[in-house]
Structure formats: C-alpha cells, structure tokens
Design an enzyme around this catalytic site. Structure first.
Site, short mmCIF file in Angstrom:
data_model
loop_
_atom_site.label_atom_id
_atom_site.label_comp_id
_atom_site.label_asym_id
_atom_site.label_seq_id
_atom_site.Cartn_x
_atom_site.Cartn_y
_atom_site.Cartn_z
N CYS A 285 -57.69 58.93 50.79
CA CYS A 285 -59.16 59.08 50.92
C CYS A 285 -59.70 60.04 49.87
CB CYS A 285 -59.50 59.64 52.30
SG CYS A 285 -58.94 58.68 53.66
N1 SAJ Z 1 -56.24 69.83 51.05
C1 SAJ Z 1 -56.31 71.00 50.31
N2 SAJ Z 1 -57.13 71.99 50.74
C2 SAJ Z 1 -57.91 71.84 51.86
C3 SAJ Z 1 -57.84 70.63 52.58
C4 SAJ Z 1 -57.00 69.63 52.16
O1 SAJ Z 1 -55.62 71.16 49.30
O2 SAJ Z 1 -58.62 72.78 52.20
C5 SAJ Z 1 -55.37 68.74 50.58
C6 SAJ Z 1 -54.33 68.33 51.60
O3 SAJ Z 1 -53.15 69.07 51.44
C7 SAJ Z 1 -54.12 66.85 51.25
C8 SAJ Z 1 -55.48 66.40 50.74
O4 SAJ Z 1 -56.18 67.60 50.37
O5 SAJ Z 1 -53.17 66.72 50.22
C9 SAJ Z 1 -56.29 65.62 51.75
O6 SAJ Z 1 -56.27 66.38 52.92
P1 SAJ Z 1 -57.26 66.02 54.17
O7 SAJ Z 1 -57.08 67.09 55.18
O8 SAJ Z 1 -58.60 65.76 53.65
O9 SAJ Z 1 -56.58 64.74 54.79
P2 SAJ Z 1 -56.92 63.22 54.69
O10 SAJ Z 1 -56.68 62.68 53.34
O11 SAJ Z 1 -56.17 62.61 55.82
O12 SAJ Z 1 -58.48 63.15 54.93
C10 SAJ Z 1 -58.98 62.70 56.14
C11 SAJ Z 1 -60.30 62.08 55.78
N3 SAJ Z 1 -60.75 61.25 56.85
C12 SAJ Z 1 -61.33 60.08 56.54
O13 SAJ Z 1 -61.51 59.71 55.40
C13 SAJ Z 1 -61.77 59.25 57.67
C14 SAJ Z 1 -61.34 63.13 55.48
O14 SAJ Z 1 -62.65 62.53 55.49
C15 SAJ Z 1 -61.33 64.24 56.48
O15 SAJ Z 1 -62.27 65.24 56.07
C16 SAJ Z 1 -59.95 64.85 56.55
O16 SAJ Z 1 -59.07 63.81 57.01
C17 SAJ Z 1 -59.91 66.04 57.50
O17 SAJ Z 1 -60.97 66.66 57.67
O18 SAJ Z 1 -58.82 66.33 57.98
#
Ligand code: SAJ
Length: 449
Positions: A285
């Site tokens: 995403c």
């Molecule tokens: N990450 C960072 N720093 C942060 C947050 C995340 O480096 O502060 C990295 C994570 O390690 C990962 C990537 O970014 O590698 C994505 O992390 P994520 O927590 O955003 O996880 P996703 O990819 O599963 O994102 C989902 C998304 N949900 C949908 O698209 C429906 C996103 O919109 C959400 O915001 C996210 O989950 C969430 O909030 O957990």
C-alpha cells in the site's frame, strides 16, 4: 443535478430498509478475488444471509478454502470460515451468472518501473461483464488511482456486457482499508467511503455495506473522490514517514536521539501524529499508492514534487541502513566485505509473513552485493531464511542487523548478543532499548539514534 449531501444520505437510509428488508429474498453476492481483502468481505456477506460465492483464479487457494483453510486472515475470521458451511468457493467463472452483487477485490500491483498495473482489474471487470445480468450491482474495492474505476473497470463492464451503467446495472467504488495484523480494526468495523456512477448506484452500494458492516459508510459525491480518499490516506502516511526518516538522518549527525524527540513531541495532545523512522517503507500500500497519484496527476498536467521527494527519502532508507552498519564496522577497523552479519527479519512489518516491497529484502540484496557473509532469519518467513533459528543466525555472525521488529527480536538483550560474540547491532526499527547497551561490549546503532 446532484442532490445535496444530506438528502442523498436520507434516500440511502430509506433504501437500506427497502432494498434488503427481510421481505425481499437477499441477493446473491460474488466476491471476485478472495485474498486478505475479499475473503473477510465474503464471510460477512454470508453471515448476513446473502448467498455468497468466493471466486478466484488461483485453484490452489480455492481448494484450501473449500477445506476451510486460510492463513492470511485473522483467527476470528478463520473461525468464521470453519463455521460457515453455506459459502461456496469457485474458480469456474460460469457460476457468476447466478450473482446479483459483484465485489471486485483483485490486486493492483505496480510494474518494475513503479507504474500501476491495472491488468488484474481489467481482466476481472471483463469477466464480470461477460457474466453479469441486468440489474446487477458491481463494486470495485481494489485500490486504484483516481479515474481508474471509470477508465478501466466501468469501460470493460459496459463493453463486455452491452449494458449501460446507471441504466441497466449499478456501479460503485469502495476503497479497501484492510490493515494486516491489526487486532483493533477489521473489515467488520473499519469505516468506509463509497462513490458511485450515479445516485441509484450510490443508494444500492451504501445500503449493501450498511447491511453487512458495523463501521460508518460515508457516501461520496463521486467515484473519483472516493478513489482519491485512499490515495490521500496512504500518501499522508508515506510523507509523514519520510519526514521522520529525514529527521533521523539529520539528528544522527547531531547526536540527537530521534526516538526521545518523538516521544517528547507526542506529549502534545493535539496537532501532532507520531510516525517512526526505520530502514524503509514496505508493503503493497504505502510505497505503492503514491506512485498512482503521481502518475495520474502528471497525466493531468501536475507534478507532485513533495510526494516524489518523500518517495525518494523512503526508498533510500535501506541503503542508509547499510551505511550505518558500514560506519559501525569501520569504527572497529572492519569492512563490510567478508564480515559475517545476521540479518534479522525479511517481512515488511511486525509479526506478519508478507515480504512485498520489503526494505529488509533490499538490505539483504545490498549486503550480498557488498560481499557480506549473511545469515538470514525471519521466524515468519522460514522459506527465505538461511538459518533455522535465531540462535543459529547469531552463532555464525559478528554483527546483527534488525530489519523487522518482530516480537521475537524485540526482547533481544546485550547479554544475548555478547553470548554469541556479536559486537555490533544495527537496529533498523529502533525496537531495542538503546540504554541497555551503554555498559555492554556491544556497539549499538539505531536509525537516528
Ligand atoms: N513504517 C515506518 N514508520 C511508521 C509506520 C510504518 O517506517 O511510522 C513502515 C513499516 O515498517 C512498513 C511500511 O512503513 O514497512 C508500511 O507500514 P504500515 O503500518 O503503513 O502498514 P501497511 O502497509 O499494512 O499499511 C496499512 C494501510 N492500510 C490500507 O491501505 C487499508 C495503511 O493505510 C494504514 O495506515 C496502515 O496499514 C496502518 O495504519 O497500520
């Protein structure tokens, strides 16, 4: 002429009562693509009394689902799958002629050049077009850039069915918001937005979701604006992560610990939403969706400098993390080439097996290219691990690099590393307690700390 928002809301509440009231036999629902987005939806649809067909081109997946097995959904959803004897799983598209409502939940990956690959969406829409009857409701859940639903899916549906949207059938978009591994928010509870090709489509789509979901369902004035909501949500996250990643690289040069600063800033009870620096941004995403928006805006004459800069910062973090390791080795008069390093983690996110767009995989490839002797261990990705345990990976190494903050790694202590003669630890997710390493023989380096 569009009715004012409030009236559209009102109409829809009325529709909810009439379209799917007990008096009417509930429609048959076909979910196209029963992955981590489609399967929970199919289960909810079946739970609420709809005859439900889960369709997928992956025959192996269909076989497992017929045996009520799926490891990519939550425990609660797996239990619902085992309990539900009604739902049917099919890979033969001819059964789709039985359906009244189609939920298209196919992947929208990116090509190598990071341009959106809308082929799965086109193929699924053509198939639904071939099979759907007049009066059907088709809803696209796949994440797409603004314009894609109408330019790709709706076009294919009308061409292959000979039917006209808003006249012979109904068309809407409800961007998926599944958050893998989230124990609080799930398909049943996450609020949703819905845009449609006209008020009748909107009415039906919102009524359906309000019937099967507990979360709020917000009708949007157009499909494009519903598509844009998802792009904005994920681009928002990407730029915020890039912001703290840039701060981490800057503070790393000033001896300021970014984790302490973010903890301090988070005490502000309003207008501050903490994000956390790390070795990169993975998943299907966050690192993908901004490219959809960048490309579509470019086609319409606008260049997203800010979004592109954020992408540049985040995609540089794996290389930056390898440089942190190289500098730590250099401080001990050692080089990357020939060093024995335990790479801990391959998944893009904590405690899940998904390695799509994972920065850990890029770090692995960078270290290999630099001649590092790698021991790779991820408890959730055994098939790509070279060591069968954490101990085995540490035993064979002089340094460790944590690339995924799996729960198993978060409890690692300096003593554990010392026992395995590990003298350097690079914490790519800032998931260990730096202060524990102060009086130890182990040199600790984080990202921005
Ligand atoms: N990450 C960072 N720093 C942060 C947050 C995340 O480096 O502060 C990295 C994570 O390690 C990962 C990537 O970014 O590698 C994505 O992390 P994520 O927590 O955003 O996880 P996703 O990819 O599963 O994102 C989902 C998304 N949900 C949908 O698209 C429906 C996103 O919109 C959400 O915001 C996210 O989950 C969430 O909030 O957990």
């Amino acid at each position: 002429m569009h009715k004012p928002h409030a009236d559209v809301h009102e109409d829809i509440f009325l529709a909810t009562r009439t379209l799917f009231s007990p008096a009417h036999a509930k429609p048959t629902v076909a979910v196209i693509g029963v992955g981590y987005v489609g399967l929970p939806l199919a289960l909810l649809s079946s739970e609420h009394g709809y005859k439900t067909i889960g369709y997928d081109i992956d025959e192996e997946k269909i076989t497992s689902l017929r045996e009520r097995r799926a490891n990519y959904i939550s425990e609660e959803e797996q239990e619902a799958l085992r309990r539900d004897a009604r739902i049917r799983f099919e890979s033969d598209e001819s059964v789709l002629k039985e359906a009244d409502i189609f939920l298209i939940c196919v992947p929208t990956p990116v090509h190598e050049n990071r341009l959106p690959n809308l082929e799965p969406l086109r193929a699924a829409s053509e198939m639904v077009g071939r099979r759907m009857r007049a009066g059907s409701l088709v809803i696209v859940e796949s994440t797409v850039n603004p314009g894609a639903c109408e330019e790709v899916s709706l076009k294919a549906l009308e061409e292959h069915s000979g039917l006209k949207a808003e006249v012979d059938f109904f068309f809407a978009h409800c961007p998926e918001r599944v958050n893998p591994g989230d124990t609080t928010w799930n398909t049943r509870t996450i609020p949703r937005v819905v845009g449609a090709s006209g008020s009748q489509s909107l009415e039906r789509a919102v009524a359906f979701y309000r019937d099967i979901l507990e979360g709020d369902v917000l009708p949007m004035p157009s499909i494009k604006e519903a598509e844009a909501v998802k792009m904005v949500e994920n681009a928002f996250r990407d730029v915020n992560i890039a912001f703290v990643n840039e701060l981490a690289m800057s503070f790393g040069k000033m001896g300021i610990d970014i984790v302490h600063v973010l903890r301090g800033a988070s005490t502000k009870p309003f207008s501050f939403l903490p994000h956390f620096p790390g070795c990169g941004v993975g998943g299907h995403c966050i690192p993908v969706d901004p490219y959809y928006l960048i490309r579509y805006a470019k086609k319409n004459g606008f260049t997203h400098e800010f979004l592109m800069t954020a992408r540049k910062i985040n995609t540089a973090m794996p290389r930056y993390t390898v440089q942190v390791l190289e500098r730590a080795l250099k401080s001990k008069k050692r080089k990357l080439r020939g060093s024995r390093v335990a790479l801990l983690g391959l998944a893009y996110k904590r405690d899940i097996p998904d390695t799509r767009e994972s920065p850990a995989v890029l770090i692995r490839d960078l270290l290999k290219k630099r001649g590092v002797k790698l021991e790779v261990f991820d408890p959730h990705v055994p098939e790509q691990s070279t060591s069968e345990s954490l101990e085995a990976a540490l035993r064979q190494s002089d340094a460790a690099l944590i690339a995924t903050d799996h729960t198993l790694f978060r409890s690692l202590t300096p003593e554990k590393f010392e026992r395995h003669n590990i003298s350097i630890v690079v914490d790519g997710r800032n998931c260990l307690r730096k202060r524990y390493f102060k009086n130890s023989e182990v040199l600790y380096r984080g990202i921005g700390r």
